[in-house]
Design a protein around this motif. Structure first.
Motif, short mmCIF file in Angstrom:
data_model
loop_
_atom_site.label_atom_id
_atom_site.label_comp_id
_atom_site.label_asym_id
_atom_site.label_seq_id
_atom_site.Cartn_x
_atom_site.Cartn_y
_atom_site.Cartn_z
N ARG A 63 0.81 -1.23 0.00
CA ARG A 63 0.00 0.00 0.00
C ARG A 63 0.84 1.27 0.00
NH1 ARG A 63 -5.66 -0.98 1.21
NH2 ARG A 63 -5.86 -3.19 1.55
N GLU A 64 0.46 2.23 0.85
CA GLU A 64 1.14 3.54 0.80
C GLU A 64 2.60 3.45 1.22
OE1 GLU A 64 -0.41 6.64 -0.40
OE2 GLU A 64 -1.57 4.96 -1.16
N ALA A 65 2.97 2.37 1.91
CA ALA A 65 4.38 2.20 2.26
C ALA A 65 5.24 2.09 1.01
CB ALA A 65 4.56 0.98 3.15
N GLY B 257 -2.80 1.44 -7.58
CA GLY B 257 -2.29 2.78 -7.78
C GLY B 257 -1.03 3.08 -7.00
N SER B 258 -0.87 2.43 -5.85
CA SER B 258 0.34 2.72 -5.07
C SER B 258 1.58 2.23 -5.81
CB SER B 258 0.24 2.11 -3.67
OG SER B 258 0.05 0.72 -3.72
N VAL B 259 1.45 1.13 -6.52
CA VAL B 259 2.58 0.61 -7.30
C VAL B 259 2.81 1.46 -8.55
CG1 VAL B 259 3.36 -1.31 -8.75
CG2 VAL B 259 2.41 -1.77 -6.49
N LEU C 33 -9.34 -2.13 -9.83
CA LEU C 33 -10.26 -1.38 -10.69
C LEU C 33 -9.94 0.11 -10.62
CD1 LEU C 33 -12.69 -1.27 -12.57
CD2 LEU C 33 -14.18 -1.33 -10.55
N LEU C 34 -9.62 0.60 -9.41
CA LEU C 34 -9.24 2.00 -9.27
C LEU C 34 -8.00 2.31 -10.12
CD1 LEU C 34 -9.35 4.23 -6.15
CD2 LEU C 34 -7.28 4.20 -7.54
N GLY C 35 -7.07 1.39 -10.10
CA GLY C 35 -5.87 1.57 -10.91
C GLY C 35 -6.19 1.62 -12.39
N ALA C 36 -7.08 0.72 -12.83
CA ALA C 36 -7.39 0.62 -14.25
C ALA C 36 -8.13 1.83 -14.78
CB ALA C 36 -8.20 -0.66 -14.52
N ASP D 248 -8.39 4.87 -13.15
CA ASP D 248 -7.98 6.17 -12.62
C ASP D 248 -6.46 6.30 -12.52
OD1 ASP D 248 -7.95 8.66 -11.45
OD2 ASP D 248 -9.28 8.17 -9.79
N ALA D 249 -5.85 5.59 -11.56
CA ALA D 249 -4.46 5.88 -11.21
C ALA D 249 -3.45 5.63 -12.33
CB ALA D 249 -4.06 5.09 -9.96
N SER D 250 -3.70 4.61 -13.18
CA SER D 250 -2.67 4.25 -14.15
C SER D 250 -2.70 5.13 -15.39
CB SER D 250 -2.82 2.78 -14.56
OG SER D 250 -3.98 2.62 -15.35
N ILE D 251 -3.75 5.91 -15.56
CA ILE D 251 -3.83 6.75 -16.75
C ILE D 251 -3.80 8.23 -16.38
CG2 ILE D 251 -4.99 5.08 -18.26
CD1 ILE D 251 -7.60 6.43 -17.57
N GLY D 252 -3.28 9.02 -17.28
CA GLY D 252 -3.29 10.47 -17.06
C GLY D 252 -1.93 11.05 -16.74
N1 LIG Z 1 -1.79 8.99 -10.37
C1 LIG Z 1 -3.08 9.21 -10.31
O1 LIG Z 1 -3.65 9.92 -11.14
C2 LIG Z 1 -3.87 8.58 -9.20
C3 LIG Z 1 -5.27 8.60 -9.24
C4 LIG Z 1 -5.97 7.96 -8.21
C5 LIG Z 1 -5.29 7.32 -7.20
N2 LIG Z 1 -3.92 7.32 -7.19
C6 LIG Z 1 -3.17 6.64 -6.14
O2 LIG Z 1 -3.50 5.26 -6.18
C7 LIG Z 1 -3.32 4.70 -4.87
C8 LIG Z 1 -4.51 3.85 -4.55
O3 LIG Z 1 -4.58 2.81 -5.50
P1 LIG Z 1 -5.43 1.48 -5.23
O4 LIG Z 1 -6.78 1.83 -4.83
O5 LIG Z 1 -5.23 0.61 -6.42
O6 LIG Z 1 -4.77 0.88 -3.92
P2 LIG Z 1 -3.37 0.17 -3.60
O7 LIG Z 1 -2.41 0.26 -4.72
O8 LIG Z 1 -2.95 0.70 -2.28
O9 LIG Z 1 -3.82 -1.34 -3.47
C9 LIG Z 1 -4.61 -1.73 -2.36
C10 LIG Z 1 -4.20 -3.12 -1.88
O10 LIG Z 1 -4.61 -4.10 -2.83
C11 LIG Z 1 -3.52 -4.93 -3.23
N3 LIG Z 1 -3.80 -5.42 -4.56
C12 LIG Z 1 -3.45 -4.90 -5.75
N4 LIG Z 1 -3.97 -5.63 -6.74
C13 LIG Z 1 -4.66 -6.64 -6.18
C14 LIG Z 1 -5.43 -7.71 -6.69
N5 LIG Z 1 -5.60 -7.89 -8.00
N6 LIG Z 1 -6.02 -8.55 -5.82
C15 LIG Z 1 -5.87 -8.38 -4.48
N7 LIG Z 1 -5.16 -7.38 -3.94
C16 LIG Z 1 -4.56 -6.51 -4.80
C17 LIG Z 1 -2.33 -4.02 -3.07
O11 LIG Z 1 -1.13 -4.74 -2.99
C18 LIG Z 1 -2.69 -3.28 -1.78
O12 LIG Z 1 -2.42 -4.08 -0.66
C19 LIG Z 1 -3.12 5.87 -3.92
O13 LIG Z 1 -1.76 5.95 -3.59
C20 LIG Z 1 -3.53 7.08 -4.74
O14 LIG Z 1 -2.82 8.24 -4.37
C21 LIG Z 1 -3.21 7.93 -8.18
#
Ligand SMILES: NC(=O)c1ccc[n+]([C@@H]2O[C@H](COP(=O)([O-])OP(=O)(O)OC[C@H]3O[C@@H](n4cnc5c(N)ncnc54)[C@H](O)[C@@H]3O)[C@@H](O)[C@H]2O)c1
Ligand SMILES: [Zn+2]
Length: 340
Positions: free
Chosen positions: A60-62, A93-95, A119-122, A124-128
């Motif tokens: 996560r955030e670590a 998104g943290s990765v 899903l959040l990564g797909a 939101d976080a991974s694009i842009g």
């Molecule tokens: N860059 C951007 O535009 C943008 C936009 C939105 C969010 N973010 C960032 O994204 C982060 C949040 O992303 P998130 O919601 O994906 O959370 P996350 O990356 O913290 O993941 C949450 C947990 O799920 C685990 N995980 C990942 N894939 C998994 C899977 N397929 N099955 C089971 N567990 C899985 C992770 O290892 C982690 O323990 C925040 O740091 C936020 O600041 C960035």
């Protein structure tokens, strides 16, 4: 395969892994796959498909700390990663935020490819192209750096644990509220059974279009912050998961939208509830939430800027009054804040 362009990035959405996974590139000698424990099994497949080795970030955030960045830089130095080499982020998104940040800064910028596994990564976080790490404040240090490619494997997203699916659903629905009524209709008709093969491309298209218009967030990109003003304050004050806090934030934004523009706030709260998302909080101190909002308020002299909806897919950014904020908070169960 759905192929969506987002600035210089191509987003490939399929029921499996894109093959080849990496875009063609001359001079690429090595690839490092960066991941977290929970996404390890996916990272192993990506590594096999790209001839890479797997590098582990803390959970996560670590993952998004200065120290973790330093460790990854040192790993890349040991590997003699050059300017034609590639980092692949496999995870949430943290990765991808960390992989993108390190790619943006290593040798002043090398290629990054993202394989979001949440899903959040797909959607939101991974694009842009925003990357960042946390210091005292979240995402305080970062850079704009687009991935060349984002590969979404829908089969992997189908395996998501319900809590992660729910969190991403908020952001996907948010994309619909900001820019795609058909996506909102889909959630209305099918609830959580809405097929990801429709949801993900639709939500990605909304974000890609907005980012394409406004890469550095001078104007319309801020529409993507719908629900995030009050949402972030609740997240900070309670430690609630981001996607859940933003769901509550959407209700708060809808309450102000109703007063100003006649938006149907009840309708949105019912839709969120039908998806299993929270629409209010209990036992949350108004003082704590207000304190975070007040910090937000300092950013503009006139007051707090909030994204409101005149209607679905008709967002607007307004400066809202203290009375409106009080109403917004009351609508989600946070009582009598004193914003003055
Ligand atoms: N860059 C951007 O535009 C943008 C936009 C939105 C969010 N973010 C960032 O994204 C982060 C949040 O992303 P998130 O919601 O994906 O959370 P996350 O990356 O913290 O993941 C949450 C947990 O799920 C685990 N995980 C990942 N894939 C998994 C899977 N397929 N099955 C089971 N567990 C899985 C992770 O290892 C982690 O323990 C925040 O740091 C936020 O600041 C960035
Ligand atoms: Zn968000």
């Amino acid at each position: 395969v759905e192929r969506i362009l987002s600035g210089p990035s191509e987003v490939l959405i399929d029921a499996g892994l894109a093959d080849p996974l990496l875009p063609a590139r001359s001079g690429r000698r090595q690839v490092v796959v960066v991941t977290q424990a929970a996404a390890e099994r996916y990272a192993v497949e990506v590594a096999a498909a790209t001839g890479a080795d797997v590098y582990h970030l803390p959970d996560r955030e670590a993952a998004k700390t200065w120290e973790a960045a330093g460790d990854l830089y040192r790993h890349m130095a040991k590997r003699e990663m050059g300017r034609h080499d590639t980092i692949v982020g496999v995870g949430g998104g943290s990765v991808t935020d960390m992989a993108g940040f390190v790619a943006a800064t290593w040798l002043r910028g090398i290629e990054v490819v993202h394989v979001p596994t949440t899903l959040l990564g797909a959607v939101d976080a991974s694009i842009g192209g925003k990357t960042g790490i946390n210091l005292d404040g979240k995402n305080l240090v970062g850079a704009f750096h687009h991935p060349t490619r984002v590969v979404v494997n829908l089969a992997w997203l189908e395996e998501l644990p319900p809590a992660l699916l729910l969190e991403g659903t908020t952001e996907a629905l948010k994309a619909g509220l900001v820019g795609d009524p058909r996506l909102v209709d889909l959630y209305q008709e099918q609830g959580l059974a809405a097929p990801l093969e429709v949801v993900v491309p639709a939500a990605v298209r909304v974000k890609a279009a907005i980012v394409g218009e406004d890469f550095r967030e001078s104007g319309v990109r801020a529409f993507l912050n719908l629900g995030h003003t009050v949402g972030h304050a609740i997240e900070s004050a309670t430690g609630m998961a981001h996607g859940l806090a933003v769901a509550v934030g959407l209700v708060a934004a809808a309450a102000v939208s109703e007063q100003r523009y006649g938006f149907d706030a009840r309708w949105l709260a019912d839709l969120l509830a039908s998806l299993g998302l929270p629409t209010a909080v209990t036992g949350v101190s108004a003082e704590a939430v207000t304190e975070y909002l007040r910090r937000d308020k300092k950013r503009t002299a006139a007051g707090i800027r909030m994204v409101l909806l005149r209607a679905v897919a008709d967002p607007v950014i307004d400066v809202v009054t203290d009375a409106e904020l009080e109403h917004a908070m009351a609508s989600v169960g946070i009582g009598s804040p004193n914003l003055s």
